[in-house]
Design a protein around this motif. Structure first.
Motif, short mmCIF file in Angstrom:
data_model
loop_
_atom_site.label_atom_id
_atom_site.label_comp_id
_atom_site.label_asym_id
_atom_site.label_seq_id
_atom_site.Cartn_x
_atom_site.Cartn_y
_atom_site.Cartn_z
N SER A 36 0.86 -1.20 0.00
CA SER A 36 0.00 0.00 0.00
C SER A 36 0.89 1.24 0.00
CB SER A 36 -0.84 0.05 1.28
OG SER A 36 -1.90 -0.84 1.22
N ALA A 37 0.27 2.38 -0.15
CA ALA A 37 0.97 3.67 0.04
C ALA A 37 1.17 3.86 1.54
CB ALA A 37 0.11 4.78 -0.53
N LYS A 47 -3.30 9.79 5.67
CA LYS A 47 -2.76 8.80 4.74
C LYS A 47 -2.23 9.51 3.50
CE LYS A 47 -5.32 4.85 4.40
NZ LYS A 47 -6.51 4.10 3.96
N THR A 49 -2.49 8.57 0.49
CA THR A 49 -3.53 8.56 -0.56
C THR A 49 -4.49 9.74 -0.39
OG1 THR A 49 -3.36 6.17 -0.57
CG2 THR A 49 -5.26 7.12 -1.71
N GLU A 120 0.99 4.25 -4.12
CA GLU A 120 1.42 2.85 -4.08
C GLU A 120 2.64 2.66 -5.00
OE1 GLU A 120 -1.64 3.56 -3.31
OE2 GLU A 120 -2.07 2.07 -1.78
N PHE A 182 -3.65 -1.48 -5.35
CA PHE A 182 -4.66 -0.44 -5.54
C PHE A 182 -4.99 -0.06 -6.98
CE2 PHE A 182 -5.72 4.28 -4.44
CZ PHE A 182 -7.05 3.99 -4.23
N ARG A 196 -11.48 2.27 -2.58
CA ARG A 196 -10.54 2.59 -1.51
C ARG A 196 -10.17 1.34 -0.71
NH1 ARG A 196 -9.36 7.77 0.13
NH2 ARG A 196 -7.62 6.67 1.09
N SER A 197 -8.97 1.34 -0.21
CA SER A 197 -8.39 0.18 0.49
C SER A 197 -8.20 -1.01 -0.45
CB SER A 197 -9.24 -0.27 1.68
OG SER A 197 -9.39 0.78 2.58
N GLY A 198 -8.08 -0.69 -1.74
CA GLY A 198 -8.08 -1.74 -2.76
C GLY A 198 -6.78 -2.52 -2.92
N SER A 199 -5.76 -2.25 -2.11
CA SER A 199 -4.55 -3.09 -2.23
C SER A 199 -4.85 -4.53 -1.83
CB SER A 199 -3.42 -2.53 -1.37
OG SER A 199 -3.11 -1.23 -1.79
N1 ASP Z 1 -3.87 3.51 -0.41
C1 ASP Z 1 -5.17 3.14 -0.83
C2 ASP Z 1 -6.21 3.72 0.10
O1 ASP Z 1 -5.88 4.41 1.04
C3 ASP Z 1 -5.32 1.68 -1.02
C4 ASP Z 1 -4.93 0.82 0.18
O2 ASP Z 1 -4.31 1.29 1.13
O3 ASP Z 1 -5.25 -0.36 0.18
O4 ASP Z 1 -7.39 3.53 -0.11
#
Ligand code: ASP
Length: 448
Positions: A36-37, A47, A49, A120, A182, A196-199
């Motif tokens: 992830s980032a 974050k 992102t 990322e 991501f 979002r949170s797609g890693s």
């Molecule tokens: N960095 C992206 C987010 O904050 C993806 C991830 O962290 O999974 O949504």
């Protein structure tokens, strides 16, 4: 062979990156690492992102973004410096981010997608450089080179089936692969991000494509807990749960693992092992196809709020052909999706996420339902919470509904709706938003 994914908090500082490095190299089976980032370093932190999105949106609105972009670049430079990497890494990242921000803004979606994904992408390059500096054969892998092709849906990309065949070739790759999470590329070669949170999704796709034996998902908790730890302190840890149970729990607020990420893992029956970067000794939680039902009927309790319900009643509704279709067409016209439709003989309730309907839409929807369906009564009630008990064991156990409703009654909570039967592994209670936490507490005490 293992595919491993590390979330943003696991990679937020140089010392976190070192932990990740130690975890990866301690097991030669860990072949591909999805990153992830950089995420939050502490509770109030931002974050990367989110900062990148803010920069991109400001740039699109011709507002000043320089300070935020500088803060993003500084975060990477600090990490690189503490990892004793050469200054050129930080410089390359700086040029990449500033270059993207100055890029062509004719298509705002396209513009923002590249900026979002750069969080990322740059971190994967930095982490690959760190692995190399420690003498490991590791390399950054670009999702386009790898063949991760996705649909043309900015912020909601879906993997295209042809990706899997291409990704399978990565099995032959020499050394450790560091893969940015991501995002993928559409068939035009443009960057498209997942939701979002797609890693988590990238990791699951890679695990499927590469035919991994296990997908390890490292985050910042020891396990998936039976209930939200912000409601119940020190809740029970779940050792093993099925994909279906996980899906139901994540629907109502369990956010440890992205619900879309279950699909590629589930299709290839790859177990997902959720583990803690900060405590790799902890057992974690395993998500699998099936499990022994030794734990009683309920494995977890979840809840979510912000729902509303539209109640419609009409005498002899049950005999009217096409009533449901016309009702749902009205919602479709307003671009509204529904979550559940419990129904009676002469009445039906639609449960929806309330943020989809503004106050104006509300009046229009009510009057359209009244006029077009000649309904006797139509009303909307807001602020409903859904509380779910989930467990494969429910099918074999007698009295689960009785125990749950008794627990809610003992806590003086009025049940506004019960939905059971459609899903074999969950039971859902609608309660007033104010009662959400109380209801979760009462159910937790009853079943655990
Ligand atoms: N960095 C992206 C987010 O904050 C993806 C991830 O962290 O999974 O949504």
């Amino acid at each position: 062979m293992k595919v491993v994914k590390f979330g943003g908090s696991s990679l937020s500082t140089a010392s976190q990156v070192k932990k990740v490095y130690n975890i990866v190299v301690s097991d030669p089976e860990r072949k591909a690492v999805v990153v992830s980032a950089p995420g939050k370093r502490f509770e109030e932190d931002l974050k990367i992102t989110d900062l990148l999105i803010e920069c991109g949106e400001r740039a699109l609105n011709t507002r000043e973004y320089g300070d935020i972009a500088a803060a993003v670049i500084l975060r990477y430079k600090q990490i690189a410096k503490e990892l004793l990497l050469s200054d050129s890494i930080g410089e390359e990242i700086s040029q990449n981010i500033l270059g993207l921000l100055k890029g062509n803004k004719n298509n705002p979606h396209k513009y923002l997608e590249s900026i979002k994904a750069s969080g990322e992408d740059n971190h994967a390059r930095l982490i690959a450089a760190y692995f190399q500096s420690q003498g490991h054969n590791a390399s950054y892998m670009n999702p386009r080179t790898a063949g991760l092709i996705v649909s043309n849906e900015p912020g909601n990309a879906q993997v295209l089936p042809q990706s899997y065949e291409r990704l399978s070739k990565l099995r032959e790759h020499e050394g450790i692969i560091i893969f940015p999470g991501f995002f993928g590329y559409n068939t035009e070669g443009e960057v498209m991000t997942f939701s979002r949170s797609g890693s988590d999704i990238t990791g699951a796709i890679l695990a499927n494509g590469m035919g991994a034996d296990i997908y390890e998902n490292f985050t910042d908790v020891d396990a998936v807990y039976a209930v939200n730890p912000s409601i119940i302190t020190h809740p029970k840890e779940i050792r093993e749960l099925t994909y279906r149970e996980m899906r139901e729990l994540s629907y109502a607020g369990f956010s440890v693992f992205h619900d879309e990420a279950l699909v590629p893992a589930f299709r290839a029956a790859i177990p997902v092992h959720i583990r803690n970067t900060n405590n790799p000794e902890a057992e974690g939680t395993l998500v699998v196809s099936s499990r022994d039902n030794k734990n009683g009927p309920v494995i977890g309790i979840a809840s979510d709020n912000g729902f509303c319900r539209i109640y419609i009643s009409k005498y002899l509704m049950n005999r009217e052909i096409g009533f449901g279709r016309k009702l749902l067409q009205i919602l479709e016209r307003h671009g509204v999706s529904y979550e559940h439709i419990p129904s009676g003989i002469d009445d039906v309730t639609l449960i929806l996420r309330q943020d989809q309907i503004g106050r104006n839409d509300e009046d229009m929807i009510i009057s359209e339902i009244k006029n077009e369906l000649r309904a006797d009564e139509v009303k909307i009630e807001r602020d409903l919470a859904l509380v779910m008990i989930v467990g494969e064991g429910m099918r074999q156990n007698v009295g689960t509904a009785a125990r749950a409703s008794q627990a809610l009654a003992d806590a003086s909570i009025n049940i506004e709706m019960i939905n059971q039967g459609s899903s074999e592994v969950s039971m859902m209670f609608g309660v007033h938003g104010n009662d959400e936490k109380k209801a979760v507490g009462a159910l937790y005490r009853a079943f655990f």
